[in-house]
Design a protein around this motif. Structure first.
Motif, PDB file in Angstrom:
ATOM      1  N   LYS A  78       0.836  -1.205   0.000  1.00 33.10           N
ATOM      2  CA  LYS A  78       0.000   0.000   0.000  1.00 33.10           C
ATOM      3  C   LYS A  78       0.867   1.249   0.000  1.00 33.10           C
ATOM      4  CE  LYS A  78      -4.052  -1.910   2.415  1.00 33.10           C
ATOM      5  NZ  LYS A  78      -4.861  -1.881   3.647  1.00 33.10           N
ATOM      6  N   TRP A  79       1.877   1.279   0.884  1.00 32.19           N
ATOM      7  CA  TRP A  79       2.743   2.445   0.957  1.00 32.19           C
ATOM      8  C   TRP A  79       3.558   2.619  -0.326  1.00 32.19           C
ATOM      9  CZ3 TRP A  79       2.304   6.357   4.044  1.00 32.19           C
ATOM     10  CH2 TRP A  79       1.677   6.197   5.287  1.00 32.19           C
ATOM     11  N   CYS A  80       3.994   1.497  -0.895  1.00 37.21           N
ATOM     12  CA  CYS A  80       4.765   1.581  -2.149  1.00 37.21           C
ATOM     13  C   CYS A  80       3.900   2.144  -3.273  1.00 37.21           C
ATOM     14  CB  CYS A  80       5.307   0.203  -2.526  1.00 37.21           C
ATOM     15  SG  CYS A  80       6.651  -0.372  -1.445  1.00 37.21           S
ATOM     16  N   LEU A  81       2.634   1.744  -3.314  1.00 37.85           N
ATOM     17  CA  LEU A  81       1.732   2.255  -4.348  1.00 37.85           C
ATOM     18  C   LEU A  81       1.489   3.744  -4.148  1.00 37.85           C
ATOM     19  CD1 LEU A  81      -0.228   1.706  -6.735  1.00 37.85           C
ATOM     20  CD2 LEU A  81      -2.014   1.376  -5.012  1.00 37.85           C
ATOM     21  N   LEU A  82       1.189   4.143  -2.924  1.00 41.33           N
ATOM     22  CA  LEU A  82       0.926   5.559  -2.656  1.00 41.33           C
ATOM     23  C   LEU A  82       2.150   6.415  -2.986  1.00 41.33           C
ATOM     24  CD1 LEU A  82      -1.077   5.417   0.719  1.00 41.33           C
ATOM     25  CD2 LEU A  82      -1.967   5.635  -1.604  1.00 41.33           C
TER      26      LEU A  82
END
Length: 524
Positions: A404-408
């Motif tokens: 999730k953090w990598c996508l954001l």
């Protein structure tokens, strides 16, 4: 002498037959007074039997069972007899008034004989028909139609993808077909078209079954969806265990050439546990499913994996025009040009085009359209926030926390930016997002895995351009907008992101506005 005897014998036979005929005719007339009341009683008995049978049929049909053909025929014949017998009984008093000499002679012999014969025949028929009106059962479980036609939106630019899927269905070597793509791209619409096509096209399949799977479905929910399609929906079925339901479903489908359509898969479905025989070249059956994840296509062992793409610019503009309507588009000379800009902001995603098109259908001033364009650029248009982003966010919610953090993090890049994969992994590593390894060379493996997983989930795309052997990825604009929307929510709660998307900044904001933020994105 012989001839005289022969003539005499023939003459006597004629006299006997004539006498029998006269006696028979007189018999019908003489019994008329007796037969009419008997017919009336028999008619009442038939009516009672008819009402009982009809009552049983009505009860069974309330349970959605189908009346037996023999019962339907019996009721139809009973109705005809009741009408005809009623007419005879109604005419009876007049015919009796015409009788004389003890009721054996009529003023009109032919008419009396005919009437008496009809009464006698009707009496026999009614008694016989009443005796046949006893049925062990009057209805059976109604067979399901081979295809249940589903409500269908008008297809938009899905023809080529549809043709590709249909050719796979006709291919005997292909048993399992996976349709994948981002949320709102039209996968369910395409699957609905395929379902309905079976109802209008001659085919060799015995049954077509539709089941909505969705994110929170389990094996039993899928079984109940399929069971409802093949006649399992009573209390006995509901009380069965999962393994028993699997046996029941398998018992029906293994003897049929079937098509099972599963909509919205989020993870692998064990066909054996559900009771679906594995489609193969031998049984000629098909399994077609939709998913947002290419990875699920692999887990389901799809022989063909078909991506449902966003619409091209011309196709998107055509769909948007249809939803907005000619009246609004022609309400001001500037609106068509502004409407094209709004359509472009939707980046070919049918869900966004339809949602925003409907929302703008009553906007007839250039100011309304300019406002919508600015809100879309800032990812804050209410219709997108309320109807489009939440649907796309399901894919985000399904990711592990690190992903999730990598996508954001990717939404920090400008719109339509080609992101170098190796540099992206380096940034992730420096931000402390890759926690499996201590060295960047080793972290590259974890980073590549995350990138591929995001691509499989249709949240990142492989960029077509490549330079100096470097591979690039990019975000679909609506996915980026959704991520910016999510970071906006995070900013409210944690002040992790400082987002000024579409603000056209020429210099950094006041330091107090962003000094507490951990991530910053400014679209210059």
């Amino acid at each position: 002498m012989g001839n005289c005897f022969s003539i005499q014998f023939s003459f006597e036979n004629i006299l006997i037959r004539g006498w029998d005929s006269t006696v028979g005719q007189a018999n019908y007339v003489c019994k008329l007074k007796e037969n009419l009341p008997t017919l009336s009683a028999a008619l009442n008995e038939l009516k009672v039997r008819r009402d009982d049978v009809q009552w049983k049929v009505d009860l069974e049909e309330q349970r959605l069972l189908k009346r037996l053909h023999e019962v339907d025929l019996w009721l139809s014949q009973a109705a005809t007899m009741i009408t005809e017998a009623g007419n005879l009984i109604e005419d009876g008093p007049q015919q009796i008034n015409n009788l004389c000499l003890g009721g054996c002679v009529s003023k009109n012999c032919l008419s009396a004989h005919k009437f008496g014969k009809e009464v006698g025949k009707m009496l026999e028929d009614i008694k016989d028909h009443t005796s046949k009106g006893v049925f062990d059962k009057v209805a059976e479980t109604q067979p399901q139609p081979s295809v249940v036609v589903r409500p269908e939106e008008r297809p938009v630019a899905l023809e080529s993808t549809f043709d590709k899927v249909w050719s796979c269905i006709l291919d005997k070597d292909v048993g399992i077909i996976g349709l994948y793509g981002i949320g709102g791209v039209g996968k369910t619409t395409l699957l609905t078209q395929i379902n309905n096509k079976f109802s209008t096209t001659p085919n060799d399949f015995d049954v077509v079954i539709w089941a909505l799977v969705s994110k929170d479905s389990n094996v039993e929910k899928i079984q109940d969806e399929i069971g409802a399609n093949i006649g399992f929906s009573n209390e006995s079925w509901k009380n069965k265990r999962v393994d028993q339901k699997a046996v029941e479903i398998n018992g029906v489908l293994r003897n049929k050439r079937f098509v099972v359509l599963l909509d919205d898969l989020w993870k692998r479905v064990d066909l054996n546990k559900v009771g679906i025989p594995e489609p193969s070249q031998e049984n000629g059956s098909k399994l077609i499913f939709t998913t947002r994840s290419l990875e699920v296509c692999g887990e389901m062992e799809a022989r063909n994996k078909i991506k449902v793409e966003c619409l091209k610019l011309e196709e998107a503009w055509k769909l948007f025009q249809e939803k907005v309507g000619d009246e609004t588009l022609h309400s001001h000379p500037d609106i068509p040009k502004l409407a094209k800009q709004v359509a472009e902001e939707c980046c070919g995603l049918p869900l966004a085009l339809v949602t925003i098109g409907r929302a703008m259908a009553c906007k007839t001033t250039p100011g309304d359209w300019n406002y919508a364009i600015q809100k879309l650029k800032q990812s804050t248009l209410p219709k997108m926030e309320n109807e489009v982003y939440p649907l796309l966010k399901f894919s985000y919610d399904n990711l592990p926390p690190i992903m999730k953090w990598c996508l954001l993090y990717c939404c920090l890049y400008p719109e339509d930016y080609n992101i170098p994969k190796s540099r992206l992994v380096e940034y992730w590593f420096c931000e402390g997002l890759l926690n499996e390894f201590d060295r960047i060379s080793e972290a590259q493996m974890q980073g590549d895995h995350i990138i591929n997983s995001l691509i499989y989930a249709c949240l990142l795309e492989r960029a077509q351009e490549s330079f100096d052997g470097e591979e690039y990825v990019k975000m679909h604009d609506v996915i980026r907008d959704m991520c910016l929307w999510i970071t906006g929510e995070l900013e409210e709660k944690e002040q992790s992101f400082f987002v000024k998307s579409g603000a056209q900044l020429l210099e950094e904001p006041d330091v107090k506005a962003w000094e507490a933020a951990k991530k910053n994105v400014d679209d210059a």
